[in-house]
Design a protein around this motif. Structure first.
Motif, PDB file in Angstrom:
ATOM      1  N   MET A   1      59.584  13.890  68.811  1.00  0.00           N
ATOM      2  CA  MET A   1      58.947  14.000  70.101  1.00  0.00           C
ATOM      3  C   MET A   1      57.471  14.356  69.954  1.00  0.00           C
ATOM      4  SD  MET A   1      60.490  15.351  73.459  1.00  0.00           S
ATOM      5  CE  MET A   1      59.548  15.574  74.923  1.00  0.00           C
ATOM      6  N   GLY A   2      57.054  14.838  68.801  1.00  0.00           N
ATOM      7  CA  GLY A   2      55.670  15.205  68.605  1.00  0.00           C
ATOM      8  C   GLY A   2      54.772  14.007  68.371  1.00  0.00           C
ATOM      9  N   GLU A   3      55.360  12.868  67.999  1.00  0.00           N
ATOM     10  CA  GLU A   3      54.580  11.661  67.713  1.00  0.00           C
ATOM     11  C   GLU A   3      54.268  10.925  69.016  1.00  0.00           C
ATOM     12  OE1 GLU A   3      53.119   8.960  64.662  1.00  0.00           O
ATOM     13  OE2 GLU A   3      54.348  10.714  64.301  1.00  0.00           O
ATOM     14  N   LEU A   4      52.991  10.726  69.293  1.00  0.00           N
ATOM     15  CA  LEU A   4      52.572  10.055  70.513  1.00  0.00           C
ATOM     16  C   LEU A   4      51.671   8.896  70.121  1.00  0.00           C
ATOM     17  CD1 LEU A   4      52.987  10.585  73.563  1.00  0.00           C
ATOM     18  CD2 LEU A   4      50.796  11.712  73.567  1.00  0.00           C
ATOM     19  N   GLY A   5      52.106   7.683  70.432  1.00  0.00           N
ATOM     20  CA  GLY A   5      51.318   6.510  70.081  1.00  0.00           C
ATOM     21  C   GLY A   5      50.162   6.310  71.049  1.00  0.00           C
ATOM     22  N   ILE A   6      49.381   5.292  70.759  1.00  0.00           N
ATOM     23  CA  ILE A   6      48.225   4.986  71.595  1.00  0.00           C
ATOM     24  C   ILE A   6      48.662   4.660  73.027  1.00  0.00           C
ATOM     25  CG2 ILE A   6      46.414   3.264  71.977  1.00  0.00           C
ATOM     26  CD1 ILE A   6      45.631   5.220  69.894  1.00  0.00           C
ATOM     27  N   LEU A   7      49.707   3.846  73.169  1.00  0.00           N
ATOM     28  CA  LEU A   7      50.178   3.508  74.514  1.00  0.00           C
ATOM     29  C   LEU A   7      50.687   4.738  75.261  1.00  0.00           C
ATOM     30  CD1 LEU A   7      51.996   0.110  73.929  1.00  0.00           C
ATOM     31  CD2 LEU A   7      49.782   0.518  74.997  1.00  0.00           C
ATOM     32  N   GLY A   8      51.378   5.612  74.558  1.00  0.00           N
ATOM     33  CA  GLY A   8      51.855   6.846  75.170  1.00  0.00           C
ATOM     34  C   GLY A   8      50.710   7.743  75.595  1.00  0.00           C
ATOM     35  N   LEU A   9      49.662   7.791  74.781  1.00  0.00           N
ATOM     36  CA  LEU A   9      48.495   8.602  75.110  1.00  0.00           C
ATOM     37  C   LEU A   9      47.759   8.040  76.325  1.00  0.00           C
ATOM     38  CD1 LEU A   9      46.847  11.022  74.197  1.00  0.00           C
ATOM     39  CD2 LEU A   9      45.535   9.493  72.744  1.00  0.00           C
ATOM     40  N   ILE A  10      47.624   6.726  76.389  1.00  0.00           N
ATOM     41  CA  ILE A  10      46.980   6.093  77.546  1.00  0.00           C
ATOM     42  C   ILE A  10      47.794   6.335  78.814  1.00  0.00           C
ATOM     43  CG2 ILE A  10      46.361   3.861  78.557  1.00  0.00           C
ATOM     44  CD1 ILE A  10      45.594   2.969  75.698  1.00  0.00           C
ATOM     45  N   ALA A  11      49.111   6.227  78.712  1.00  0.00           N
ATOM     46  CA  ALA A  11      49.977   6.476  79.868  1.00  0.00           C
ATOM     47  C   ALA A  11      49.866   7.933  80.329  1.00  0.00           C
ATOM     48  CB  ALA A  11      51.420   6.138  79.522  1.00  0.00           C
ATOM     49  N   LEU A  12      49.814   8.851  79.385  1.00  0.00           N
ATOM     50  CA  LEU A  12      49.687  10.268  79.731  1.00  0.00           C
ATOM     51  C   LEU A  12      48.372  10.530  80.453  1.00  0.00           C
ATOM     52  CD1 LEU A  12      50.809  13.140  79.510  1.00  0.00           C
ATOM     53  CD2 LEU A  12      49.595  13.338  77.339  1.00  0.00           C
ATOM     54  N   ILE A  13      47.281   9.937  79.975  1.00  0.00           N
ATOM     55  CA  ILE A  13      45.981  10.107  80.615  1.00  0.00           C
ATOM     56  C   ILE A  13      46.005   9.525  82.024  1.00  0.00           C
ATOM     57  CG2 ILE A  13      43.564   9.370  80.530  1.00  0.00           C
ATOM     58  CD1 ILE A  13      43.786   9.636  77.448  1.00  0.00           C
ATOM     59  N   ALA A  14      46.613   8.358  82.192  1.00  0.00           N
ATOM     60  CA  ALA A  14      46.684   7.725  83.513  1.00  0.00           C
ATOM     61  C   ALA A  14      47.521   8.569  84.470  1.00  0.00           C
ATOM     62  CB  ALA A  14      47.266   6.326  83.388  1.00  0.00           C
ATOM     63  N   ILE A  15      48.639   9.079  84.005  1.00  0.00           N
ATOM     64  CA  ILE A  15      49.529   9.876  84.853  1.00  0.00           C
ATOM     65  C   ILE A  15      48.866  11.194  85.239  1.00  0.00           C
ATOM     66  CG2 ILE A  15      51.694  11.182  84.854  1.00  0.00           C
ATOM     67  CD1 ILE A  15      52.876   8.848  83.198  1.00  0.00           C
ATOM     68  N   MET A  16      48.183  11.836  84.318  1.00  0.00           N
ATOM     69  CA  MET A  16      47.529  13.110  84.608  1.00  0.00           C
ATOM     70  C   MET A  16      46.230  12.910  85.388  1.00  0.00           C
ATOM     71  SD  MET A  16      49.573  15.346  83.685  1.00  0.00           S
ATOM     72  CE  MET A  16      48.536  16.745  83.993  1.00  0.00           C
TER      73      MET A  16
END
Length: 52
Positions: A1-16
């Motif tokens: 769960m600690g591994e966050l890919g580029i797509l996951g990071l972009i999604a997190l930024i968009a959601i936040m």
């Protein structure tokens, strides 16, 4: 769960970004109300709507 890919990071930024933008807009509106008063703020908004 600690591994966050580029797509996951972009999604997190968009959601936040959405709640942060709403909060920033709310703070700016409240500061404008405190500085100018309710009547002047609403009158300016009505003028802007008439022009649009």
């Amino acid at each position: 769960m600690g591994e966050l890919g580029i797509l996951g990071l972009i999604a997190l930024i968009a959601i936040m970004g959405v709640p942060v933008a709403i909060l920033a807009g709310g703070i700016a509106y409240v500061m404008r109300l405190a500085r100018r008063g309710t009547q002047a703020t609403l009158a300016d908004a009505a003028k802007r709507r008439e022009l649009a």
